[in-house]
Design an enzyme around this catalytic site. Sequence first.
Site, short mmCIF file in Angstrom:
data_model
loop_
_atom_site.label_atom_id
_atom_site.label_comp_id
_atom_site.label_asym_id
_atom_site.label_seq_id
_atom_site.Cartn_x
_atom_site.Cartn_y
_atom_site.Cartn_z
N HIS A 1 157.95 65.28 -9.95
CA HIS A 1 158.56 66.61 -9.89
C HIS A 1 158.78 67.00 -8.44
CE1 HIS A 1 154.18 67.16 -9.72
NE2 HIS A 1 154.42 68.25 -9.02
N TYR B 1 150.78 63.79 -12.65
CA TYR B 1 151.44 62.52 -12.34
C TYR B 1 152.68 62.27 -13.19
CZ TYR B 1 147.59 61.74 -9.22
OH TYR B 1 146.69 61.89 -8.19
N TRP C 1 152.26 69.32 -21.37
CA TRP C 1 153.04 70.53 -21.07
C TRP C 1 154.38 70.17 -20.43
CZ3 TRP C 1 154.45 71.89 -16.08
CH2 TRP C 1 153.75 71.29 -15.03
C1 DD3 Z 1 148.73 73.95 -14.34
C2 DD3 Z 1 149.89 72.39 -12.79
C3 DD3 Z 1 149.93 73.06 -14.15
C4 DD3 Z 1 146.51 75.60 -14.63
C5 DD3 Z 1 147.72 76.12 -14.29
C6 DD3 Z 1 148.84 75.32 -14.14
N1 DD3 Z 1 154.99 75.56 -14.29
C7 DD3 Z 1 151.71 74.15 -15.42
C8 DD3 Z 1 151.68 74.30 -17.80
C9 DD3 Z 1 152.96 74.84 -17.82
C10 DD3 Z 1 153.02 74.74 -15.37
C11 DD3 Z 1 153.77 75.01 -14.19
C12 DD3 Z 1 147.51 73.43 -14.69
C13 DD3 Z 1 151.07 73.96 -16.63
CL1 DD3 Z 1 147.87 77.79 -14.01
C14 DD3 Z 1 146.39 74.24 -14.85
O1 DD3 Z 1 151.13 73.79 -14.20
C15 DD3 Z 1 153.63 75.06 -16.61
N2 DD3 Z 1 154.87 75.61 -16.63
N3 DD3 Z 1 153.31 74.77 -12.96
C16 DD3 Z 1 155.51 75.85 -15.48
N4 DD3 Z 1 156.73 76.41 -15.53
#
Ligand code: DD3
Length: 329
Positions: free
Chosen positions: A269, A266, A167
Amino acid sequence: MADTAAKREADSVGTEDLSQKAKRAKADSENGGGEKEPESKNILSDFKTSSILSESAREKNIFIHGKLADQEAVVILEKTPITEDSLAELFSGSRLKLQMRNDIYSTYLLQAPPQLNEIKTTVVCPATEKHVKKYQRQESFLVEEKGEDYESITLPYIQKQSFSVQWVYNILEKKAEADRIVYEDPDPEVGFVLLPDFKWDQKQVDNLYLIAITHQRDIRSLRDLTSEHLPLLQNIFHKGKEAILQCYKLPASKLRVYLHYQPSYYHLHVHFTKLGYEAPGCGVERAHLLADVIQNLQSDPQYYKTRTLYFPLRADDGLLSKFKEAGRL
Ligand code: DD3
């Protein structure tokens, strides 16, 4: 969504340089955010709840484990704050149900028009065991990680886990969320992408939460940083704050700029949250102010290779078991 309520509010106050940059980024990315669900299609209509992972009446959210078309899924529902710009419509366009009246006091249930009664919804699907665990309420334990412990326990563990950061790469390559980018410095060495974190609904600057993701892909965490990375860190600090001032009219004195250790992914950020908003993970046991990180590396290039770092781990975290096995807990 580059043109959010929080940004619109900021835009109306003054300069527009950044929102223009954001719009250019939006125009540059052809269909960057992937296909949006058509508004009529509700993929959650056949969601089957298995269990409630956690819930908070105070935070007005609930974390649900269940199944979406035979796949494991986690769904997060959260009521969003009421914003000032919605008040006129809220008062004029709602149905008001009287609950009780007593002397000068009365209580009601106000039935708001649907567009003012939205629930922020996050779906993780297919969700792994790790996602499910992440949202289960768990006891935490503070771990003491010496420089050697990082080399012998933590690093081998995170290498074996190979957590996917696909992601993150999608964001860097404009394959996802391209229209949400607030600022980008494209330099491969010191560059980064600044965008709203998932946790922020972007409706009010009050709970502002942005993340800066580095273009460099080989820096896992605080532990990998040396004085070599000072130009990168200073660039994020300086340009990130400038971008937030331009875009949201928030000066640096209103920002908490920090790294997590351990991070939840990891790939290096940096978190930018509004001072006064108690963002999850902003406590002393996990947050390292970027300003301190920069100073520490200036006084000792190997600071984060050699120092003992402390952080909390949840009872069910595999890394905690490794520290226990090594007799470090
Ligand atoms: C994550 C840490 C990760 C569940 C959830 C979030 N900001 C993200 C994918 C796109 C994003 C983030 C893992 C995952 Cl709810 C499991 O975070 C993301 N896009 N924190 C943004 N903008």
